[in-house]
Scaffold this active site. Structure first.
Site, PDB file in Angstrom:
ATOM      1  N   LYS A  67      26.355  20.778  -8.432  1.00  0.00           N
ATOM      2  CA  LYS A  67      26.914  22.218  -8.466  1.00  0.00           C
ATOM      3  C   LYS A  67      27.186  23.251  -9.378  1.00  0.00           C
ATOM      4  O   LYS A  67      28.030  23.110 -10.062  1.00  0.00           O
ATOM      5  CB  LYS A  67      27.121  22.776  -7.131  1.00  0.00           C
ATOM      6  N   ARG A  90      27.186  14.696   0.802  1.00  0.00           N
ATOM      7  CA  ARG A  90      25.411  15.530  -0.012  1.00  0.00           C
ATOM      8  C   ARG A  90      26.082  14.987  -1.180  1.00  0.00           C
ATOM      9  O   ARG A  90      26.634  15.921  -1.525  1.00  0.00           O
ATOM     10  CB  ARG A  90      25.442  16.540   0.975  1.00  0.00           C
TER      11      ARG A  90
HETATM   12  N1  HH2 Z   1      22.266  22.133  -0.666  1.00  0.00           N
HETATM   13  C1  HH2 Z   1      21.940  21.926  -1.116  1.00  0.00           C
HETATM   14  C2  HH2 Z   1      20.900  22.073  -0.342  1.00  0.00           C
HETATM   15  N2  HH2 Z   1      20.716  21.118   0.970  1.00  0.00           N
HETATM   16  N3  HH2 Z   1      21.854  21.305   2.477  1.00  0.00           N
HETATM   17  C3  HH2 Z   1      22.915  21.149   3.194  1.00  0.00           C
HETATM   18  N4  HH2 Z   1      23.745  20.677   4.417  1.00  0.00           N
HETATM   19  N5  HH2 Z   1      24.607  21.036   2.517  1.00  0.00           N
HETATM   20  C4  HH2 Z   1      24.343  21.594   1.023  1.00  0.00           C
HETATM   21  O1  HH2 Z   1      24.844  22.023   0.665  1.00  0.00           O
HETATM   22  C5  HH2 Z   1      22.808  21.874   0.735  1.00  0.00           C
HETATM   23  C6  HH2 Z   1      21.467  21.450   1.371  1.00  0.00           C
HETATM   24  C7  HH2 Z   1      20.738  22.253  -2.457  1.00  0.00           C
HETATM   25  O2  HH2 Z   1      21.048  21.723  -3.595  1.00  0.00           O
HETATM   26  P1  HH2 Z   1      19.965  20.481  -3.720  1.00  0.00           P
HETATM   27  O3  HH2 Z   1      19.159  20.025  -2.975  1.00  0.00           O
HETATM   28  O4  HH2 Z   1      20.374  19.552  -4.961  1.00  0.00           O
HETATM   29  O5  HH2 Z   1      19.215  21.616  -4.653  1.00  0.00           O
HETATM   30  P2  HH2 Z   1      17.624  22.504  -4.174  1.00  0.00           P
HETATM   31  O6  HH2 Z   1      18.161  23.602  -3.512  1.00  0.00           O
HETATM   32  O7  HH2 Z   1      17.566  23.103  -5.222  1.00  0.00           O
HETATM   33  O8  HH2 Z   1      16.615  22.026  -4.185  1.00  0.00           O
END
Ligand code: HH2
Length: 268
Positions: A213, A249
């Protein structure tokens, strides 16, 4: 140094999106996403989190149909091929319902079941959930995050939501401070340090997602691209584990598993 705290579980991230902040576009086909997920399982993922909509500020919103077209074939393929439990990462109740019907076991809602529609659907589905804290909405959440006391406010939100979900009959409730969701660097660091407080206040298992992040780039401006943030991700994973996180995660399952194993060997 001699506590025998178990290492946290690892939830591998499977983004079936063209625009996720870290791996957008890389796994944007059923085959590519499924292959990636199988690799994460081989690397030791305990859970797989399947998402079809990016929550990155500025990401294009998608309809429920589009999101379902992305995630359902991947969930169906994985449910047939692996015993690893699957989680559906969605803000939409219709997508959660279809994802669970297709084989997912848990609903991960980054809006933390704030809306009556999501709460009502959780009540109807009675599946395990992750309730995450986010200030504001994905499009604008990073514009000007503000708290009087970030730890107290996030803890109060998670406690209230978890109690509401429990009263609605939801069988298993994880909490998540929502690293990067309407938070400055200082807010994010304070929340990771406060994991023991968040667990104590809510009496729930805690999931932490800091992998790749942008807070890492705030500390190391050279790490502009998300795939340059492995070192920072591992540091945050170890800190969260040490503070008592029950699940992490992560994008980089093998590397995180190795870092945790080395930390555990040092403690033993
Ligand atoms: N972060 C993201 C998405 N979903 N869910 C939980 N429970 N906790 C988190 O910190 C979290 C999440 C964002 O990361 P990512 O899926 O890699 O990116 P994007 O939202 O751009 O798909």
């Amino acid at each position: 140094m001699n506590d025998h705290k178990p290492s946290p579980l690892l939830m591998g991230i499977v983004n079936v999106t063209p625009d996720s902040f870290s791996d957008g576009g890389r796994f944007f086909s059923v085959q590519a996403a499924t292959d990636h997920a199988l690799r994460l399982v081989a690397e030791g993922a305990d859970w797989l989190d399947i998402g079809g909509e990016s929550t990155r500020p500025g990401a294009a919103p998608v309809t429920a149909e589009e999101e379902l077209d992305r995630v359902l074939p991947v969930i169906e393929a994985l449910a047939r091929r692996v015993a690893t439990p699957l989680s559906i990462d969605t803000m939409k109740p219709a997508v959660a319902e279809a994802g669970l019907a297709a084989g997912a076991r848990l609903w991960n809602d980054v809006t933390g079941f704030r809306s009556p529609a999501n709460l009502a659907k959780a009540r109807a589905l009675k599946a395990p959930v992750v309730v995450m804290h986010m200030q504001g909405e994905p499009q604008t959440m990073q514009a000007a995050p503000r708290y009087d006391d970030v730890v107290a406010e996030v803890a109060a939100f998670l406690k209230a939501q978890a109690e509401g979900l429990e009263a609605a009959g939801v069988p298993e409730i994880w909490i998540d401070p929502g690293i990067g969701f309407g938070k400055t660097l200082a807010h994010n660091l304070a929340l990771i340090r406060a994991i023991p407080t968040l667990k104590n206040e809510t009496q729930r298992a805690l999931l932490c997602g800091a992998s790749r992040k942008s807070l890492i780039a705030k500390i190391d401006p050279k790490a502009e691209a998300p795939n340059q943030r492995l070192g920072g991700s591992l540091a945050l994973a170890l800190a969260a584990a040490e503070a008592g996180a029950d699940m992490l995660r992560v994008h980089d399952v093998a590397e995180t598993r190795q870092a945790l194993a080395v930390a555990a060997a040092l403690r033993a």
